[in-house]
Every structure is written in structure tokens, then in C-alpha cells.
Design a protein around this motif. Structure first.
Motif, mmCIF file in Angstrom:
data_model
loop_
_atom_site.group_PDB
_atom_site.id
_atom_site.type_symbol
_atom_site.label_atom_id
_atom_site.label_comp_id
_atom_site.label_asym_id
_atom_site.label_seq_id
_atom_site.Cartn_x
_atom_site.Cartn_y
_atom_site.Cartn_z
ATOM 1 N N GLU A 104 24.790 31.169 -24.013
ATOM 2 C CA GLU A 104 24.232 30.196 -23.068
ATOM 3 C C GLU A 104 23.276 29.247 -23.789
ATOM 4 O O GLU A 104 23.247 28.047 -23.541
ATOM 5 N N LEU A 105 22.458 29.825 -24.659
ATOM 6 C CA LEU A 105 21.447 29.020 -25.346
ATOM 7 C C LEU A 105 22.078 28.090 -26.388
ATOM 8 O O LEU A 105 21.591 26.987 -26.621
ATOM 9 N N GLN A 106 23.173 28.594 -26.979
ATOM 10 C CA GLN A 106 23.852 27.783 -27.992
ATOM 11 C C GLN A 106 24.450 26.497 -27.417
ATOM 12 O O GLN A 106 24.656 25.540 -28.122
ATOM 13 N N ARG A 107 24.702 26.518 -26.122
ATOM 14 C CA ARG A 107 25.310 25.343 -25.488
ATOM 15 C C ARG A 107 24.315 24.246 -25.138
ATOM 16 O O ARG A 107 24.702 23.154 -24.754
ATOM 17 N N MET A 108 23.029 24.532 -25.237
ATOM 18 C CA MET A 108 22.017 23.561 -24.795
ATOM 19 C C MET A 108 21.999 22.310 -25.673
ATOM 20 O O MET A 108 21.809 22.415 -26.894
ATOM 21 N N THR A 109 22.143 21.162 -25.040
ATOM 22 C CA THR A 109 22.176 19.920 -25.826
ATOM 23 C C THR A 109 20.870 19.664 -26.553
ATOM 24 O O THR A 109 20.871 19.191 -27.676
ATOM 25 N N GLN A 110 19.741 19.970 -25.893
ATOM 26 C CA GLN A 110 18.462 19.702 -26.559
ATOM 27 C C GLN A 110 18.325 20.543 -27.829
ATOM 28 O O GLN A 110 17.810 20.069 -28.839
ATOM 29 N N PHE A 111 18.808 21.777 -27.778
ATOM 30 C CA PHE A 111 18.758 22.621 -28.972
ATOM 31 C C PHE A 111 19.607 22.014 -30.084
ATOM 32 O O PHE A 111 19.178 21.920 -31.239
ATOM 33 N N LYS A 112 20.794 21.573 -29.709
ATOM 34 C CA LYS A 112 21.678 20.984 -30.723
ATOM 35 C C LYS A 112 21.046 19.726 -31.338
ATOM 36 O O LYS A 112 21.053 19.558 -32.553
ATOM 37 N N ASP A 113 20.462 18.892 -30.474
ATOM 38 C CA ASP A 113 19.828 17.663 -30.971
ATOM 39 C C ASP A 113 18.643 17.967 -31.867
ATOM 40 O O ASP A 113 18.503 17.420 -32.952
ATOM 41 N N LYS A 114 17.769 18.860 -31.368
ATOM 42 C CA LYS A 114 16.562 19.152 -32.150
ATOM 43 C C LYS A 114 16.895 19.853 -33.462
ATOM 44 O O LYS A 114 16.206 19.657 -34.454
ATOM 45 N N ALA A 124 13.435 30.290 -34.129
ATOM 46 C CA ALA A 124 13.903 31.023 -32.946
ATOM 47 C C ALA A 124 13.284 30.473 -31.661
ATOM 48 O O ALA A 124 13.888 30.529 -30.593
ATOM 49 N N GLY A 125 12.077 29.910 -31.776
ATOM 50 C CA GLY A 125 11.419 29.335 -30.600
ATOM 51 C C GLY A 125 12.190 28.135 -30.053
ATOM 52 O O GLY A 125 12.284 27.942 -28.841
ATOM 53 N N LEU A 126 12.736 27.365 -30.959
ATOM 54 C CA LEU A 126 13.527 26.210 -30.551
ATOM 55 C C LEU A 126 14.750 26.684 -29.757
ATOM 56 O O LEU A 126 15.167 26.082 -28.783
ATOM 57 N N TYR A 129 13.597 28.178 -26.305
ATOM 58 C CA TYR A 129 12.822 27.198 -25.528
ATOM 59 C C TYR A 129 13.197 27.189 -24.040
ATOM 60 O O TYR A 129 12.322 27.212 -23.163
ATOM 61 N N PRO A 130 14.502 27.160 -23.701
ATOM 62 C CA PRO A 130 14.856 27.110 -22.269
ATOM 63 C C PRO A 130 14.411 28.356 -21.493
ATOM 64 O O PRO A 130 14.188 28.273 -20.289
ATOM 65 N N VAL A 131 14.269 29.482 -22.181
ATOM 66 C CA VAL A 131 13.849 30.708 -21.491
ATOM 67 C C VAL A 131 12.363 30.602 -21.132
ATOM 68 O O VAL A 131 11.937 30.996 -20.045
ATOM 69 N N LEU A 132 11.585 30.042 -22.043
ATOM 70 C CA LEU A 132 10.169 29.813 -21.742
ATOM 71 C C LEU A 132 10.043 28.827 -20.588
ATOM 72 O O LEU A 132 9.237 29.013 -19.674
#
Ligand code: TRP
Length: 333
Positions: A104-114, A124-126, A129-132
Motif C-alpha cells: 500500500e505504501l509503495q503505491r503512494m505518489t508522494q513517496f515515489k516523488d520524494k 523509512a520515515g518517508l 509518512y502516510p501512517v503518521l
């Protein structure tokens, strides 16, 4: 707090708060405060997912608080606090990490961009991030989360995590809705007007910081990219008109005039005069906010009282949810 619906939102104290953040978000929050119980936080835990200068982070956190208040968010009526002052956020985040899948987290666009933009620090925080962010929202049994379009995917994953948890343990979390206030103007970059105005743009001429010098603000607007057609017309979706569309949108948002009335007012006029008027209107919109900001940000005691009071109130609400979660998962409480 009275029995009104709960709104939760926050801004990271990294980068500069732009005219886009103000017209698109903060200005509308002011109107929401009568109708809802609003909780706004300075998201310092989130901001360290990319490297920050410690002194600057501290200053920007307090500046952000002062700016919220200067923009009209009443600290008596709303809860304003610093995320790291409430221990529940990091704690719930740990628990919810165990109910969130890597996929689920791997699919996040913001993670991919950042990860692309900070390739040397994919921490790992990046990733979590969506869980926080889900924890921020769920701790307050939030009904509505006003966010920009770029954050909608994070609201979706928050709902998924909450539903999963509730599915196992019963009704622990209220399922929140993301919402984009209609009134919010979408302000684009002054240099590349097909892109959103961003506080982290490398080119400072592309955005207006709410804390820029007023002369600088006027200059930036006057040097905004337009087109060579010379016609002040609003043409939605026409990329060649993106610069003019953006300036019309800005003028409409700061003056309250409709797009149509602006277009007819400026029919036959040149870009130079138009830009000068937009510059003046923006400066006049920001001037009183700046004056208030300058006053508030010097009053350290006032600010400290507000964030301490906010942290106390926020913690009191959040602890109720956290305790319920701890009980449900089987911790000895
Ligand atoms: N991720 C948001 C942003 O970058 C900031 C944020 C953190 C937030 N936690 C939140 C927004 C909870 C709304 C609710 O804009």
C-alpha cells in the motif's frame, strides 16, 4: 468542545507559506471556524522525513503558528498545536504501522516523488509518512480533512487503515472524509503557470511567500510569465493562457470580484496595467496580515501560551483514542 463536526488539518513547517496556501487553504479555514471544531497542527514530525536545519525548523514552526493567527484563525475557538508536543501521534503511528502493508505504501505518489527528489535519503520515515498522517487524523475522531488534491491519496489510505482496524476490533475510529473547499482558489506558479505554486520551488520568483517583503511581492507579480497575445481573457484549459488565467484567479480571490467582472473591466487594457493592479491588490491583501504577523511573532509569551494550551487540549482528546486502541490490541492499560 461543543457538539460540532471535527475538522483536522495541518501544514508542515518546512518551506514558505505561499499565497497559494493562503488563498487555497488557510483563508477558507477562517470561514470554517464558526461551523466546526477545528484542530490545526504544525506538522514537525512529518517535516524531518527530509533533512531540516534545526534552527530553521524551530523558527518556521513558530512563524507558522503566528501566521495562522495573523490570517484570522482564532486560537480561542480552534485548537492550534505543534504535532511533536502530543505524544499520541508517534505512538498511534507505531501501532498502525503494524496494520499497514508495504504494498500500500509503495503505491503512494508522494513517496515515489520524494524518493526521486531526495535519492540520497530514502528513509523509512518517508515511507511510513502516510501512517503518521493517518494517526494525526484518526486520533481526533475527525469528520473532515480539508486538503489539497495532492493529499487525497493519503486520505484514502487513512480510511483504508481505519476500516481495516475497525473490521478487526469494532468501531474504534471514525472514518474521515477528505474535502476540498470549493471556495479555494488554485494558484499556479508565476514562472511556469501550468504547475501549482509550490513553497519548495527552486526559483523564488515562481511563488509568493506570505512573509516576502511587500516590494518583492509586487515585483514577482509584475514579472509573472504571461503570453504574447495581449488579451486579458480567462480561457480555462488553454495552456497558452495559463499565466493570465492565474493572474485573473489571484485578483478574483484577493478582491472577491468575479472572474467575469474582472475580464470585462480589463477588456482592451494592456498586461502592464493589469499586472500592476494585481500586484497592488495582492500587496494590500497581505499588508494587514504581515502587520499582525510582525506583532504576534515578537510576542513569545503569547505564542508559548497558545501552543501549550493547544498541546494540552489536543493531548486530552487524542489520549482517549489511543487508550482505546491500546486496550483493543491487548496492551495492559
Ligand atoms: N501531508 C500534509 C501535507 O504535506 C501535511 C499533513 C500531515 C496533514 N498530517 C496531516 C494534512 C493530517 C492533513 C491532515 O500537506
Amino acid at each position: 468542545m461543543e457538539n460540532k463536526k471535527i475538522i483536522f488539518s495541518g501544514v508542515q513547517p518546512s518551506g514558505n507559506v505561499t499565497l497559494g496556501n493562503y488563498l487555497g487553504a488557510i483563508k477558507n479555514w477562517v470561514d470554517l471556524q464558526e461551523e466546526y471544531n477545528c484542530i490545526y497542527a504544525m506538522m514537525d514530525l512529518h517535516s524531518i522525513t527530509v533533512r531540516q536545519n534545526p534552527q530553521e525548523l524551530k523558527k518556521k514552526t513558530l512563524d507558522l503558528l503566528a501566521l495562522y493567527i495573523a490570517c484570522g484563525i482564532d486560537p480561542e475557538q480552534n485548537i492550534l498545536f505543534v504535532q511533536s508536543h502530543n505524544h499520541c501521534h508517534a505512538e498511534l503511528s507505531w501501532v498502525l504501522n503494524c496494520y499497514t502493508y508495504m504494498g500500500e505504501l509503495q503505491r503512494m505518489t508522494q513517496f515515489k516523488d520524494k524518493s526521486k527528489n531526495h535519492a540520497d535519503n530514502i528513509n523509512a520515515g518517508l515511507f511510513t509518512y502516510p501512517v503518521l498522517m493517518a494517526s494525526d487524523i484518526l486520533l481526533y475522531q475527525t469528520d473532515l480533512v480539508p486538503v489539497g488534491k495532492d493529499q487525497m491519496q493519503h486520505i484514502e489510505i487513512c480510511r483504508d487503515i481505519a476500516e481495516r482496524f475497525n473490521g478487526i476490533y469494532g468501531d474504534v475510529f471514525k472514518i474521515p472524509e477528505g474535502f476540498m473547499p470549493k471556495a479555494g482558489a488554485k494558484v499556479m506558479s508565476l514562472q511556469e503557470p501550468t504547475k501549482k505554486m509550490s513553497k519548495s520551488d527552486e526559483n523564488p520568483k515562481a511563488y509568493i511567500s506570505m512573509l516576502d517583503d511587500l516590494n518583492v511581492i509586487a515585483k514577482k507579480i509584475k514579472s509573472a510569465v504571461t503570453d504574447s497575445e495581449g488579451i486579458i481573457e480567462y480561457r480555462e484549459g488553454d495552456e497558452t493562457k495559463a499565466g493570465i488565467n492565474n493572474l485573473i484567479t489571484i485578483l478574483s480571490a484577493v478582491t472577491g470580484k468575479s472572474i467575469e467582472s474582472i475580464v470585462s473591466e480589463y477588456s482592451g487594457k494592456g498586461y502592464g496595467d493589469f499586472k500592476a493592479d494585481v500586484a497592488e491588490a495582492v500587496v494590500e491583501c497581505i499588508r494587514p496580515i504581515r502587520a499582525e504577523f510582525d506583532k504576534i511573532s515578537q510576542d513569545k509569551k503569547y505564542l508559548t501560551d497558545i501552543y501549550e494550551d493547544g498541546a494540552m487540549k489536543a493531548t486530552r482528546i487524542a489520549e482517549r483514542t489511543l487508550k482505546k486502541v491500546y486496550k483493543k490490541v491487548g496492551f495492559v492499560v
